[in-house]
Scaffold this motif. Structure first.
Motif: not given
Lengths: 56, 312
Positions: B176-180
């Motif tokens: 999710v953080l890589m997405f963010g």
């Protein structure tokens, strides 16, 4: 019907056909490779026929 | 078939194979391939190298398919904007119907093949990404709101999450953080582009922030986005995919990115006009390097981990 010199249309059509042929060839190779990997990772379990025959 | 009929068909646009490849937006695909591969390699666990390759290929084809659907729907505005006039549809080499057929076929193909090769969580995420880009962004947001690029940026941010899911079959904090990271990077990246692509979006009637709220507001927005982006990018360093290499890279790059945003904020239009938007163009180019180096650092941490060097 014959064309002495290839029309630009034929060059473009040749490029398209060659590209599509290569893509299809690569697709077949990829699916074959994927099948080999999947089968080697999860060997097919054949039913134990000897036990079944013994039980009958 | 007569010579005359052949000539007519040539004029109507008989494409070369490369024109169909161009429909898939190869440059965008390269970013998709890279971030998806990093997500896949950084994920805990392992998959067979062939399946990893196949999964990244499917994600790339899915991304390309959504690009073809985008070109099909946006053919009218692509014809107006200088930046997109050379694309296969506006230039007349490929018809809209062909682009739609290529987009739909490759969408279905990529999702099904990814599901069969890896798992259906990854395939579901890929299907959602294609839907998000083609329908939510292209058909709805792009022509409706100046926040188009903010929300639409999600489509380009999914690939590392899909790569991660191809290995784990799950969604995690790290993915999710890589997405963010890509999600928050997209607005300043595209607004910097909009600042120097002066009249393109206005001529095409696309409500980019520069058109609806003016250039000064766009400059403020570019600067403002660099802060949450920096927090998220540096925060990623303290998860399982981060480490000292990533932290060092993230701190340096985000300091430079905030500084770049500040430089853009301080400038006014006459100054930018005078030097041909030098700072904005440099910032746009740097933003590409910014994203590449962040994911490159995650990749470095993952590559060094087997030798006990990567990570904390």
């Amino acid at each position: 019907m014959s064309f002495r010199e290839p029309h630009d249309l034929h060059k473009r059509r040749w490029s398209r056909n060659l590209g599509l042929g290569l893509v299809l060839g690569i697709f077949v190779a990829l699916v074959f490779g994927l099948t080999l990997v999947k089968v080697s990772q999860n060997p097919i379990q054949l039913p134990n026929t000897a036990t079944q025959e013994g039980g009958n | 078939m007569t010579d005359a009929s052949i000539q007519t068909r040539t004029d109507s646009g008989d494409a070369q194979f490369g024109d169909y490849v161009a429909l898939l937006k190869p440059r965008v695909m390269s970013l998709v391939v890279f971030t998806a591969a990093v997500g896949l390699l950084a994920a805990p666990g392992s998959v067979h190298p062939f399946i990893a390759f196949f999964a990244v290929l499917c994600i790339a084809i899915g991304g390309g398919a959504s690009g073809a659907l985008n070109m099909w729907y946006d053919a009218d505005i692509d014809l107006i904007m200088k930046r997109t006039q050379g694309r296969p549809i506006p230039s007349g080499r490929v018809t809209r119907e062909e682009a739609l057929a290529v987009g739909l076929t490759l969408s279905g193909f990529s999702v099904v093949m990814l599901g069969l090769a890896s798992n259906w969580v990854a395939a579901g995420l890929l299907a959602f990404t294609i839907f998000f880009y083609a329908v939510i962004y292209t058909m709805w947001l792009k022509r409706w709101t100046p926040q188009n690029i903010v929300i639409g940026g999600a489509a380009g941010a999914f690939p590392p999450m899909i790569g991660w899911a191809a290995v784990t079959g799950d969604i995690a904090l790290e993915s999710v953080l890589m997405f963010g990271l890509t999600f928050l990077w997209t607005p300043p990246h595209f607004w910097a582009l909009a600042l120097f692509m002066k009249s393109d979006y206005k001529d095409a009637g696309v409500p980019m922030l520069t058109v609806t709220h003016g250039r000064k507001t766009t400059r403020r927005h570019v600067f403002a986005y660099t802060f949450p982006l920096a927090v998220l990018a540096i925060g990623l360093a303290f998860t399982s995919v981060g480490g000292p290499i990533y932290l060092t890279v993230a701190v340096i790059l985000n300091a430079l990115f905030v500084k770049g945003g500040w430089d853009i904020l301080r400038r006014d239009e006459p100054t930018s006009e005078a030097d041909g938007y030098k700072v904005e163009k440099r910032y746009f180019a740097f933003s590409l390097l910014y994203l590449f180096l962040h994911f490159g650092a995650i990749l470095a941490e993952a590559a060094l981990r087997p030798w006990g060097l990567g990570g904390w």
